[in-house]
Scaffold this motif. Structure first.
Motif, mmCIF file in Angstrom:
data_model
loop_
_atom_site.group_PDB
_atom_site.id
_atom_site.type_symbol
_atom_site.label_atom_id
_atom_site.label_comp_id
_atom_site.label_asym_id
_atom_site.label_seq_id
_atom_site.Cartn_x
_atom_site.Cartn_y
_atom_site.Cartn_z
ATOM 1 N N UNK A 1 51.431 -17.857 12.013
ATOM 2 C CA UNK A 1 52.600 -18.714 12.180
ATOM 3 C C UNK A 1 52.402 -19.676 13.358
ATOM 4 N N UNK A 2 51.856 -19.172 14.453
ATOM 5 C CA UNK A 2 51.547 -20.063 15.577
ATOM 6 C C UNK A 2 50.471 -21.068 15.176
ATOM 7 N N UNK B 1 51.764 -24.703 -1.483
ATOM 8 C CA UNK B 1 50.492 -25.367 -1.174
ATOM 9 C C UNK B 1 49.715 -24.583 -0.121
ATOM 10 N N UNK B 2 50.421 -24.063 0.869
ATOM 11 C CA UNK B 2 49.779 -23.275 1.938
ATOM 12 C C UNK B 2 49.171 -21.996 1.384
ATOM 13 N N UNK B 3 49.911 -21.322 0.492
ATOM 14 C CA UNK B 3 49.392 -20.099 -0.113
ATOM 15 C C UNK B 3 48.179 -20.378 -0.995
ATOM 16 N N UNK B 4 48.288 -21.400 -1.833
ATOM 17 C CA UNK B 4 47.210 -21.712 -2.772
ATOM 18 C C UNK B 4 45.969 -22.191 -2.033
ATOM 19 N N UNK C 1 51.425 -25.013 15.577
ATOM 20 C CA UNK C 1 50.781 -25.759 16.651
ATOM 21 C C UNK C 1 49.523 -26.517 16.227
ATOM 22 N N UNK C 2 48.928 -26.142 15.094
ATOM 23 C CA UNK C 2 47.673 -26.788 14.695
ATOM 24 C C UNK C 2 47.764 -27.447 13.321
ATOM 25 N N UNK C 3 48.156 -26.666 12.315
ATOM 26 C CA UNK C 3 48.125 -27.176 10.937
ATOM 27 C C UNK C 3 49.138 -28.302 10.722
ATOM 28 N N UNK C 4 50.398 -28.058 11.066
ATOM 29 C CA UNK C 4 51.432 -29.065 10.830
ATOM 30 C C UNK C 4 51.192 -30.367 11.612
#
Length: 293
Positions: A200-201, A90-93, A205-208
């Motif tokens: 990755x940060x 989902x993140x890639x798409x 720290x933001x997306x998740x």
């Protein structure tokens, strides 16, 4: 009470849903728990027998213990793997253009709604030379004779897990796609200003943290699917499977509930499974609350 009076219109609007939820979800669960303490064969009135069904399950039912082992092994492997795979894809798409994203979402979601999915995998793992797996392995010289994949105890459970992982890009995958679409872009810009140095940060720290509700929902869906696996095992390995190699708690429940009509015993199985699902989901949700900390 004052708060309820203030929002009485909201409660009135939610009333029909709560009524349906109680009738079709809460009430059946309560009835199932009560029936689990009875002997009920669908022909006679339930007879109260106390803890006998649970005692029989845990001490005298060897097949149930095999089913529990298979189910927890299945959930421990396919649950986390499918959850991570759903989010990763989902993140890639989500990084693609809207039209390409819509097309790729359809491609990934299609297996979960396909009616011929088991037929395809049965062709791949057919036990003769015409099966794709056997044909390929014979052609490259790995094996000399075809393997009876779905009749050999050592191969059955790994194959069922593989098929389940392939099918897992369903509701959880769409949930993550939707969650990623709701992430506020201004937070990403603010993170870059505040010292977020790489993707990755930014993810941690933001997306998740921004999509915790979707992460919770996806975890519930994936774990419930892993614990409630039955159709894949029955379609791929048969019912029952060889030496109960693909027996799960749900297939055991189906055996006693729809074939032997021992509804009290089947309800006891369902109650234990329900407790395992609730307990596991609570643990996972507690862990997910720490994301981004």
């Amino acid at each position: 009470m004052a708060d309820m009076k203030q929002h009485k219109h909201s409660y009135v609007l939610m009333g029909p849903y709560f009524l349906l939820f109680f009738i079709f979800t809460v009430l059946p669960v309560v009835i199932s728990v009560v029936i689990s303490f009875t002997y009920f064969n669908m022909l006679e009135f339930p007879k109260w027998i106390g803890w006998q069904n649970y005692t029989r399950l845990l001490t005298n039912d060897d097949v149930f213990l095999i089913a529990v082992k298979n189910t927890f092994l299945f959930a421990a492997i396919t649950g986390p793997l499918s959850y991570i795979a759903c989010f990763f894809f989902a993140w890639l798409i989500n990084e693609l253009s809207p039209k390409v994203r819509a097309f790729m979402t359809l491609i990934f979601y299609a297996p979960s709604i396909s009616g011929n999915v088991y037929f395809i995998w049965q062709m791949i793992f057919s036990g003769d030379r015409y099966g794709y797996a056997n044909g390929l392995l014979i052609k490259i010289g790995v094996i000399l004779e075809p393997i009876l994949w779905l009749k050999t105890e050592a191969y059955i459970l790994p194959i069922v897990m593989l098929v389940q992982l392939w099918l897992s890009l369903g509701t959880g995958f769409l949930t993550f796609i939707a969650g990623l679409q709701t992430v506020d872009r201004t937070l990403l810009e603010a993170g870059a200003v505040d010292g977020v140095k790489n993707r990755w940060q930014e993810l941690w720290y933001i997306v998740l943290p921004s999509m915790r509700p979707q992460l919770m929902f996806g975890a519930v869906i994936q774990l419930t699917t892993s614990f409630a696996v039955a159709d894949v095992a029955m379609n791929m390995a048969g019912f029952p499977s060889v030496n109960y190699a693909a027996e799960t708690v749900v297939t055991h429940l189906i055996d006693f509930g729809t074939i032997r009509f021992e509804m009290g015993y089947a309800s006891a199985i369902a109650t234990l499974l329900f407790g395992a699902m609730v307990g596991t989901n609570l643990i996972v949700q507690k862990l997910l609350r720490k994301v981004g900390e």
